[in-house]
Design a protein around this motif. Structure first.
Motif, mmCIF file in Angstrom:
data_model
loop_
_atom_site.group_PDB
_atom_site.id
_atom_site.type_symbol
_atom_site.label_atom_id
_atom_site.label_comp_id
_atom_site.label_asym_id
_atom_site.label_seq_id
_atom_site.Cartn_x
_atom_site.Cartn_y
_atom_site.Cartn_z
ATOM 1 N N THR A 161 1.616 11.086 -7.703
ATOM 2 C CA THR A 161 3.059 10.311 -7.676
ATOM 3 C C THR A 161 2.613 9.353 -5.995
ATOM 4 N N THR A 162 4.287 9.260 -5.746
ATOM 5 C CA THR A 162 3.862 8.302 -4.485
ATOM 6 C C THR A 162 4.699 9.491 -3.196
ATOM 7 N N THR A 163 4.240 10.004 -2.364
ATOM 8 C CA THR A 163 5.353 10.690 -1.583
ATOM 9 C C THR A 163 5.690 10.063 -0.100
ATOM 10 N N VAL A 164 6.977 10.862 0.563
ATOM 11 C CA VAL A 164 7.671 10.325 1.357
ATOM 12 C C VAL A 164 8.836 11.848 1.583
ATOM 13 N N GLY B 106 7.674 14.083 -3.657
ATOM 14 C CA GLY B 106 6.550 12.997 -4.372
ATOM 15 C C GLY B 106 7.870 12.818 -5.170
ATOM 16 N N PRO C 35 5.179 6.469 -9.347
ATOM 17 C CA PRO C 35 5.518 4.928 -8.600
ATOM 18 C C PRO C 35 6.267 3.960 -8.577
ATOM 19 N N ALA D 236 9.701 4.907 -7.336
ATOM 20 C CA ALA D 236 9.409 4.720 -5.507
ATOM 21 C C ALA D 236 9.342 2.890 -5.885
ATOM 22 N N ARG D 237 9.071 2.396 -6.991
ATOM 23 C CA ARG D 237 9.039 1.127 -6.593
ATOM 24 C C ARG D 237 10.440 0.248 -5.950
ATOM 25 N N ARG E 104 12.753 1.303 -3.717
ATOM 26 C CA ARG E 104 12.072 -0.042 -2.182
ATOM 27 C C ARG E 104 12.747 -1.746 -2.305
#
Length: 326
Positions: A2-5, A310, A313, A316-317, A320
């Motif tokens: 996962t991508t976390t922010v 999370g 990906p 998240a892409r 953004r």
């Protein structure tokens, strides 16, 4: 993987994406926070992935950017917020001060939102009331996606029902569920991934049950619990549209075309302090169910919200990319 922010980073990204889609700043912030709260609560079907439905709707005209809600009082404790084909979350925020004040005065008050895009996470509205110490029941309809009473076509929406109760020193109890066996977005995601769906979730366009997600998208969802779930969905329909929201059969799709769905939302709020036992009585009973009777519900065991969230990906892409769009 996962991508976390962080929570604040995700709110900022969602806000930027909505601003890039043409929404004004305050409304974008309201919706962004609601979307992130849903994601953080684990209700991901109406979290960040659902934000892309909003972005598409702005592009195609199904949401009117900058729509200013009009709040009127139908009766001393009954409010109506006309979203004017904007966001239900923004209409709720416009009406909330008067709604909460009416509950304090009368012990009970109700709000109808009409002519809005989809409600998003329905639990959002009940949770907001519980954070003010109120008990709340909320329901909303949607464009027709679900069969009813053996019909071979979609005649009702997923028509969710949510409720919330405050708990001193703990997060409020929030229950949020569709009246369908699953959310429509789950069918869409399964169809996109080419994955089958469980039996009993939906029927195809011929009215027979199917495990083919693509056939289900072209058909109709089924209510949970057979006709009993259908009865609840019909109650939701009648309550949510009482102040003029579109019936599900008359609501254009939320994910296609150029016409706004114009659905309805109903929120009933009660002040526990106005009734026998005061606010802590229900909270004490919920603790008893958990501690003495081994009742384990996610809503009773909600941990403090995580500082990081999370995302897949690819999600998240996409986010953004949308946030950076000009």
């Amino acid at each position: 993987m996962t991508t976390t922010v962080t929570h604040d980073e995700l709110v900022a990204l969602c806000t930027r994406a909505l601003r890039a889609a043409g929404e004004e700043a305050e409304a974008a912030g309201v919706l962004a926070r609601a979307v992130v709260d849903a994601e953080q609560a684990g209700n991901r079907a109406v979290g960040v992935t659902h934000l892309f439905d909003y972005l598409d709707a702005y592009r195609d005209g199904r949401i009117i950017p900058g729509a200013v809600p009009e709040v009127t009082r139908a009766a001393p404790s009954c409010l109506v917020a006309d979203a004017h084909h904007g966001l239900a979350q923004v209409a709720f925020e416009a009406a909330a001060p008067n709604l909460f004040a009416a509950v304090e005065t009368s012990g009970v008050a109700a709000l109808w939102i009409r002519r809005s895009y989809t409600c998003g996470e329905l639990g959002h509205y009940a949770r907001r009331a519980a954070e003010h110490g109120l008990a709340a029941v909320a329901c909303a309809n949607s464009p027709a996606l679900m069969s009813l009473g053996g019909s071979g076509s979609a005649v009702l929406g997923t028509n969710p029902l949510a409720y919330a109760f405050p708990r001193s020193g703990e997060p409020p109890l929030v229950i949020d569920q569709a009246s369908s066996q699953t959310a429509y977005v789950n069918l869409k995601q399964a169809a996109k991934a080419g994955e089958p769906i469980p039996a009993g979730w939906a029927v195809g366009s011929d009215g027979t049950e199917t495990t083919d997600a693509a056939a289900a998208v072209a058909g109709a969802l089924l209510p949970f619990g057979g006709h009993r779930g259908g009865n609840i969905a019909l109650l939701v329909e009648l309550l949510a549209t009482l102040a003029g929201g579109s019936f599900s059969l008359d609501a254009p799709p939320f994910d296609g075309g150029t016409r706004p769905p114009g659905i309805g939302v109903f929120i009933l709020c009660l002040n526990p302090a106005a009734f026998t036992g005061a606010p802590d009585r229900a909270a004490a009973h919920l603790r008893r169910l958990r501690d003495e009777h081994a009742v384990h519900l996610p809503a009773l065991e909600s941990p403090a919200p995580s500082a990081v969230i999370g995302l897949a990906p690819e999600t998240a892409r996409r986010l953004r990319t949308a946030a950076d769009a000009q």
